[in-house]
Design a protein around this motif. Structure first.
Motif, PDB file in Angstrom:
ATOM      1  N   GLU A  31       0.868  -1.189   0.000  1.00 32.24           N
ATOM      2  CA  GLU A  31       0.000   0.000   0.000  1.00 32.24           C
ATOM      3  C   GLU A  31       0.897   1.228   0.000  1.00 32.24           C
ATOM      4  O   GLU A  31       1.613   1.485   0.966  1.00 32.24           O
ATOM      5  CB  GLU A  31      -0.932  -0.004   1.216  1.00 32.24           C
ATOM      6  CG  GLU A  31      -1.986  -1.097   1.175  1.00 32.24           C
ATOM      7  CD  GLU A  31      -3.037  -0.938   2.256  1.00 32.24           C
ATOM      8  OE1 GLU A  31      -3.003   0.091   2.960  1.00 32.24           O
ATOM      9  OE2 GLU A  31      -3.877  -1.842   2.398  1.00 32.24           O
ATOM     10  N   ARG A  32       0.852   1.973  -1.092  1.00 33.48           N
ATOM     11  CA  ARG A  32       1.741   3.133  -1.231  1.00 33.48           C
ATOM     12  C   ARG A  32       1.205   4.049  -2.322  1.00 33.48           C
ATOM     13  O   ARG A  32       0.582   3.582  -3.285  1.00 33.48           O
ATOM     14  CB  ARG A  32       3.154   2.662  -1.574  1.00 33.48           C
ATOM     15  CG  ARG A  32       4.217   3.755  -1.613  1.00 33.48           C
ATOM     16  CD  ARG A  32       5.585   3.115  -1.551  1.00 33.48           C
ATOM     17  NE  ARG A  32       6.659   4.037  -1.884  1.00 33.48           N
ATOM     18  CZ  ARG A  32       7.950   3.723  -1.888  1.00 33.48           C
ATOM     19  NH1 ARG A  32       8.314   2.480  -1.557  1.00 33.48           N
ATOM     20  NH2 ARG A  32       8.880   4.594  -2.208  1.00 33.48           N
ATOM     21  N   ILE A  55      -1.736   2.794 -15.246  1.00 34.36           N
ATOM     22  CA  ILE A  55      -2.611   2.506 -14.106  1.00 34.36           C
ATOM     23  C   ILE A  55      -3.060   1.050 -14.134  1.00 34.36           C
ATOM     24  O   ILE A  55      -3.085   0.367 -13.106  1.00 34.36           O
ATOM     25  CB  ILE A  55      -3.819   3.452 -14.115  1.00 34.36           C
ATOM     26  CG1 ILE A  55      -3.369   4.893 -13.815  1.00 34.36           C
ATOM     27  CG2 ILE A  55      -4.871   3.015 -13.091  1.00 34.36           C
ATOM     28  CD1 ILE A  55      -4.442   5.940 -14.055  1.00 34.36           C
ATOM     29  N   ALA A  56      -3.403   0.551 -15.320  1.00 36.01           N
ATOM     30  CA  ALA A  56      -3.857  -0.831 -15.442  1.00 36.01           C
ATOM     31  C   ALA A  56      -2.749  -1.819 -15.094  1.00 36.01           C
ATOM     32  O   ALA A  56      -2.976  -2.816 -14.402  1.00 36.01           O
ATOM     33  CB  ALA A  56      -4.367  -1.096 -16.860  1.00 36.01           C
ATOM     34  N   LEU A  57      -1.523  -1.550 -15.566  1.00 36.01           N
ATOM     35  CA  LEU A  57      -0.401  -2.441 -15.279  1.00 36.01           C
ATOM     36  C   LEU A  57      -0.079  -2.448 -13.795  1.00 36.01           C
ATOM     37  O   LEU A  57       0.149  -3.509 -13.196  1.00 36.01           O
ATOM     38  CB  LEU A  57       0.823  -2.007 -16.090  1.00 36.01           C
ATOM     39  CG  LEU A  57       2.094  -2.842 -15.895  1.00 36.01           C
ATOM     40  CD1 LEU A  57       1.853  -4.299 -16.292  1.00 36.01           C
ATOM     41  CD2 LEU A  57       3.248  -2.252 -16.715  1.00 36.01           C
ATOM     42  N   VAL A  58      -0.058  -1.268 -13.177  1.00 37.60           N
ATOM     43  CA  VAL A  58       0.227  -1.159 -11.741  1.00 37.60           C
ATOM     44  C   VAL A  58      -0.853  -1.876 -10.930  1.00 37.60           C
ATOM     45  O   VAL A  58      -0.566  -2.614  -9.980  1.00 37.60           O
ATOM     46  CB  VAL A  58       0.349   0.316 -11.322  1.00 37.60           C
ATOM     47  CG1 VAL A  58       0.309   0.472  -9.807  1.00 37.60           C
ATOM     48  CG2 VAL A  58       1.632   0.920 -11.882  1.00 37.60           C
ATOM     49  N   PRO A  99      -2.337  -3.963  -6.488  1.00 38.17           N
ATOM     50  CA  PRO A  99      -3.641  -3.282  -6.397  1.00 38.17           C
ATOM     51  C   PRO A  99      -3.733  -2.232  -5.292  1.00 38.17           C
ATOM     52  O   PRO A  99      -4.602  -1.378  -5.335  1.00 38.17           O
ATOM     53  CB  PRO A  99      -4.624  -4.442  -6.145  1.00 38.17           C
ATOM     54  CG  PRO A  99      -3.785  -5.581  -5.653  1.00 38.17           C
ATOM     55  CD  PRO A  99      -2.451  -5.421  -6.303  1.00 38.17           C
ATOM     56  N   GLY A 100      -2.821  -2.267  -4.320  1.00 35.35           N
ATOM     57  CA  GLY A 100      -2.859  -1.284  -3.243  1.00 35.35           C
ATOM     58  C   GLY A 100      -2.067  -0.026  -3.529  1.00 35.35           C
ATOM     59  O   GLY A 100      -2.003   0.882  -2.688  1.00 35.35           O
ATOM     60  N   VAL A 101      -1.459   0.062  -4.722  1.00 35.63           N
ATOM     61  CA  VAL A 101      -0.665   1.235  -5.083  1.00 35.63           C
ATOM     62  C   VAL A 101      -1.541   2.250  -5.805  1.00 35.63           C
ATOM     63  O   VAL A 101      -2.292   1.905  -6.720  1.00 35.63           O
ATOM     64  CB  VAL A 101       0.534   0.844  -5.966  1.00 35.63           C
ATOM     65  CG1 VAL A 101       1.195   2.078  -6.578  1.00 35.63           C
ATOM     66  CG2 VAL A 101       1.558   0.069  -5.146  1.00 35.63           C
TER      67      VAL A 101
END
Length: 302
Positions: free
Chosen positions: A94-95, A114-117, A122-124
């Motif tokens: 989470e960051r 955004i999709a790749l990250v 998923p918490g980024v």
């Protein structure tokens, strides 16, 4: 008072575990005499004999037994601090990262990034902030984690940079524009009404500098601060927008794009970050995501 020698902690930890000067020396790859001198320094520093002879061996004093667990824990903590950072658990990370980019970069590459990250971590959260200039202060003070753009002279020399892709200027007009009817010559291009893109509001730029030796000059009808605004105006008028090819690939959908009829030098779009984040494994992962997205982007074929 002289500063303590923290190497003595490692020596003490090994001595207390081995209970033998000879075995401790072998483990630390020291001579027995060097280990004996180290034990003498430890006794002087702690004010306690630490290990005393009992028969043929050495036994710890009460003070040594008291220190054994604490010393072992301290050595483990120091080793953990000096050990290279472990790969993060991206699925539970989470960051929030702050990226300073142009609007055009977000519009063209933001959704894919955004999709790749999200697929890997998923918490980024990615926070995109506007880039009004090339000042590097926000990277130095930590308010921005990563920046994209053309590296200019104003960039701080201590920053890390890595190229993402090469780009070039092309022309873009609305479908049905007169320039789309026939071959676009240098004279036809220069004679049109143009949009100048400049964050500082300048009327001339790189293209005008390339036209000047040829004895030609563009007629600038309007000046805007970004390429997305230039394309929006060109889409609804007879104005000509000259924009970076790859940087605006998505924004030019439904428009007529063409190669400029003059030679304008290509440029490199790069990412920039502060050295303090260079070895951060999560930041390194984010940089990899950005490289992947820009590498997978269409080549911007006309």
């Amino acid at each position: 008072m002289s500063a303590p020698d923290f190497n003595l902690l490692i020596t003490l930890d090994v001595l207390l575990n081995e209970g033998s000067v000879a075995r401790a020396a072998k483990r630390l790859r020291l001579s027995p005499s060097a280990m004996s001198r180290a034990l003498a320094r430890l006794r002087e520093t702690t004010g306690d004999p630490l290990l005393v002879r009992a028969g043929r061996g050495l036994v710890p004093t009460p003070r040594a037994l008291e220190l054994r667990e604490r010393v072992s824990q301290l050595v483990q903590e120091v080793e953990a601090v000096l050990r290279p950072a472990e790969q993060p658990d991206l699925m539970h990370l989470e960051r929030t990262f702050t990226l300073r980019t142009s609007e055009g970069f977000v519009e063209n590459f933001g959704a894919a990034l955004i999709a790749l990250v999200a697929a890997q971590a998923p918490g980024v959260c990615l926070r995109f902030v506007h880039k009004p200039d090339k000042d590097s202060t926000s990277l130095r003070d930590g308010t921005v984690d990563l920046e994209t753009g053309v590296v200019g002279k104003a960039a701080s020399p201590e920053l890390r940079t890595q190229g993402l892709f090469r780009d070039r200027f092309i022309g873009a007009v609305r479908l049905g524009h007169p320039l789309g009817d026939d071959a676009i010559t240098l004279a036809r291009y220069a004679a049109g009404s143009h949009i100048s893109v400049s964050r500082r509001g300048l009327q001339t730029g790189q293209i005008d500098e390339a036209l000047e030796p040829l004895g030609l000059k563009r007629r600038i009808a309007t000046i805007v601060g970004g390429f997305s605004m230039a394309l929006a105006l060109a889409r609804g008028s007879d104005l000509i927008a000259s924009v970076p090819e790859r940087h605006t690939a998505n924004l030019r959908t439904g428009m007529h794009s063409f190669e400029l009829p003059l030679s304008v030098e290509e440029f490199t779009v790069a990412m920039l970050w502060h050295p303090r984040l260079d070895a951060d494994p999560v930041h390194r992962w984010l940089r990899g995501c950005l490289r992947e997205v820009c590498g997978q982007a269409a080549n911007g074929a006309l």
